[in-house]
Design an enzyme around this catalytic site. Structure first.
Site, PDB file in Angstrom:
ATOM      1  N   HIS A 130    -107.707  12.739 -12.096  1.00 52.49           N
ATOM      2  CA  HIS A 130    -109.063  12.433 -12.556  1.00 52.49           C
ATOM      3  C   HIS A 130    -109.567  13.618 -13.371  1.00 52.49           C
ATOM      4  O   HIS A 130    -108.829  14.591 -13.599  1.00 52.49           O
ATOM      5  CB  HIS A 130    -109.973  12.108 -11.365  1.00 52.49           C
ATOM      6  CG  HIS A 130    -109.921  13.139 -10.268  1.00 52.49           C
ATOM      7  ND1 HIS A 130    -110.371  14.438 -10.439  1.00 52.49           N
ATOM      8  CD2 HIS A 130    -109.454  13.074  -8.996  1.00 52.49           C
ATOM      9  CE1 HIS A 130    -110.200  15.111  -9.316  1.00 52.49           C
ATOM     10  NE2 HIS A 130    -109.628  14.313  -8.422  1.00 52.49           N
ATOM     11  N   HIS A 167    -108.850  17.205 -12.127  1.00 57.38           N
ATOM     12  CA  HIS A 167    -107.514  17.726 -12.448  1.00 57.38           C
ATOM     13  C   HIS A 167    -107.408  18.081 -13.933  1.00 57.38           C
ATOM     14  O   HIS A 167    -106.839  19.115 -14.300  1.00 57.38           O
ATOM     15  CB  HIS A 167    -106.446  16.670 -12.151  1.00 57.38           C
ATOM     16  CG  HIS A 167    -106.362  16.223 -10.732  1.00 57.38           C
ATOM     17  ND1 HIS A 167    -106.679  14.939 -10.333  1.00 57.38           N
ATOM     18  CD2 HIS A 167    -105.980  16.873  -9.604  1.00 57.38           C
ATOM     19  CE1 HIS A 167    -106.485  14.812  -9.037  1.00 57.38           C
ATOM     20  NE2 HIS A 167    -106.070  15.975  -8.563  1.00 57.38           N
ATOM     21  N   GLN A 204    -108.701  26.105   0.749  1.00 60.08           N
ATOM     22  CA  GLN A 204    -107.323  26.109   0.238  1.00 60.08           C
ATOM     23  C   GLN A 204    -107.114  27.259  -0.748  1.00 60.08           C
ATOM     24  O   GLN A 204    -106.108  27.963  -0.707  1.00 60.08           O
ATOM     25  CB  GLN A 204    -107.052  24.764  -0.449  1.00 60.08           C
ATOM     26  CG  GLN A 204    -105.773  24.713  -1.260  1.00 60.08           C
ATOM     27  CD  GLN A 204    -105.490  23.321  -1.784  1.00 60.08           C
ATOM     28  OE1 GLN A 204    -105.088  22.462  -1.027  1.00 60.08           O
ATOM     29  NE2 GLN A 204    -105.709  23.083  -3.066  1.00 60.08           N
TER      30      GLN A 204
HETATM   31  P1  AMP Z   1    -105.166  17.352  -5.313  1.00 62.30           P
HETATM   32  O1  AMP Z   1    -104.425  16.451  -6.253  1.00 62.30           O
HETATM   33  O2  AMP Z   1    -106.299  16.702  -4.624  1.00 62.30           O
HETATM   34  O3  AMP Z   1    -104.238  18.105  -4.397  1.00 62.30           O
HETATM   35  O4  AMP Z   1    -105.832  18.469  -6.229  1.00 62.30           O
HETATM   36  C1  AMP Z   1    -105.065  19.231  -7.116  1.00 62.30           C
HETATM   37  C2  AMP Z   1    -105.897  20.376  -7.618  1.00 62.30           C
HETATM   38  O5  AMP Z   1    -107.043  19.860  -8.294  1.00 62.30           O
HETATM   39  C3  AMP Z   1    -106.428  21.272  -6.496  1.00 62.30           C
HETATM   40  O6  AMP Z   1    -106.395  22.626  -6.918  1.00 62.30           O
HETATM   41  C4  AMP Z   1    -107.828  20.772  -6.309  1.00 62.30           C
HETATM   42  O7  AMP Z   1    -108.712  21.748  -5.779  1.00 62.30           O
HETATM   43  C5  AMP Z   1    -108.214  20.433  -7.743  1.00 62.30           C
HETATM   44  N1  AMP Z   1    -109.320  19.474  -7.769  1.00 62.30           N
HETATM   45  C6  AMP Z   1    -109.379  18.289  -7.110  1.00 62.30           C
HETATM   46  N2  AMP Z   1    -110.576  17.708  -7.326  1.00 62.30           N
HETATM   47  C7  AMP Z   1    -111.280  18.546  -8.126  1.00 62.30           C
HETATM   48  C8  AMP Z   1    -112.587  18.521  -8.690  1.00 62.30           C
HETATM   49  N3  AMP Z   1    -113.433  17.521  -8.478  1.00 62.30           N
HETATM   50  N4  AMP Z   1    -112.981  19.564  -9.459  1.00 62.30           N
HETATM   51  C9  AMP Z   1    -112.141  20.613  -9.675  1.00 62.30           C
HETATM   52  N5  AMP Z   1    -110.894  20.690  -9.170  1.00 62.30           N
HETATM   53  C10 AMP Z   1    -110.463  19.677  -8.399  1.00 62.30           C
END
Ligand code: AMP
Length: 294
Positions: A40, A43, A159
């Protein structure tokens, strides 16, 4: 200049990955954006930020089973590789590492990285073993992609703290810990933090979910105005329950760096962190809280 619309090279085995990374390294520096896919705008903001820090952007998509608890949403987690590839391609990402579980954890895999301290409260308390899974897979990704910089979202504040601790403690190959870059949370118009898990929400739950961030902002305004911290957090918990959240895993004011819980108006910048379920979906959010001026 970054190419846009070029093909993203997708590799799924370690030998191809090694070759692809060697080739990229010959023509510049590498930024790494690890994800679990279902990409989204959050990412994609990490990807765009990554371009500012390195010659080549690499991304990974791996739904890491070891960071999911036995009753969590591993099987239901959205998987949409073709759509994700198109998004990464449109941003000119050079390399996508998309291993399957056997490539990441071959037969006999027996190592786990456990970061103490910052990983213990908050999500570490409500999701036992979660941060061991995160630290282990992120350490592997560092070794596999050998990046110069790595980008992570502040949405997952704890994290980010765990990964910074691990990178410092294990002297990971990054030139320095400052090359782990935190990117501010990207939100929907009504304030809800973007998350792949938002896709689980029914229309009614989605409408209520917006209250999470709105109520957090109100609680922060109260704390920054000098209100009693415990009362402000109780008020926030009540607001979330009234909006349909429950169970609420935590509503915590913490030191922004070491995540120690704070019971009083902070002297230095702090963080308000919340994890709560709405229906079957667990949402998290966190925001900056200004410390009281000396
Ligand atoms: P995930 O796919 O949920 O493991 O997230 C992958 C990376 O994207 C991680 O570093 C998350 O912290 C970051 N991330 C997920 N959602 C957001 C968001 N809304 N804003 C900024 N970074 C995000």
């Amino acid at each position: 200049m970054y190419p846009s619309g070029g093909r993203v090279q997708t590799v799924t085995d370690l030998n191809s990955l090694r070759e692809a990374v060697d080739e990229l390294r010959q023509s510049g520096t590498i930024a790494m954006v690890p994800t679990m896919g279902a990409l989204h705008e959050g990412h994609m903001t990490l990807v765009r930020e990554a371009k500012r820090h390195a010659t080549h952007v690499t991304a990974s998509i791996f739904v890491n089973p070891t960071q999911f608890g036995p009753n969590e949403d591993l099987d239901a987690y959205p998987r949409q590789l073709a759509e994700d590839q198109a998004k990464l391609e449109a941003e000119g990402v050079a390399l996508l590492w998309a291993p399957d579980v056997d490539a990441m954890y071959p037969q006999g895999f027996a190592t786990s990285i456990s970061v103490t301290g910052v990983s213990e409260g908050l999500c570490g308390a409500s999701r036992p073993g979660h941060f061991d899974g995160v630290a282990t897979v992120v350490c592997k990704l560092f070794n596999q992609l050998r990046p110069d910089v790595a980008l992570f979202g502040e949405k997952d504040w704890q994290q980010l703290a765990v990964i910074r601790r691990m990178a410092a403690d294990l002297n990971l190959t990054l030139p320095c810990v400052d090359n782990i870059i935190g990117v501010p949370t990207v939100r929907e118009e009504d304030g809800l933090a973007m998350s792949s898990r938002n896709a689980y929400l029914s229309n009614a739950e989605r409408a209520s979910a917006a209250r999470l961030n709105q109520a957090m902002r109100e609680a922060i305004a109260r704390i920054e105005a000098g209100a009693d911290v415990a009362q402000a957090l109780d008020w926030l918990t009540g607001e979330l329950a009234a909006a349909g959240f429950g169970p609420i895993d935590y509503v915590t004011l913490a030191d922004a760096a070491n995540l120690h819980e704070l019971a009083e108006t902070p002297a230095a910048p702090a963080r308000l962190l919340v994890a709560a379920r709405i229906g079957t979906t667990r949402l998290i959010d966190n925001m900056h809280v200004e410390g009281k001026s000396a």
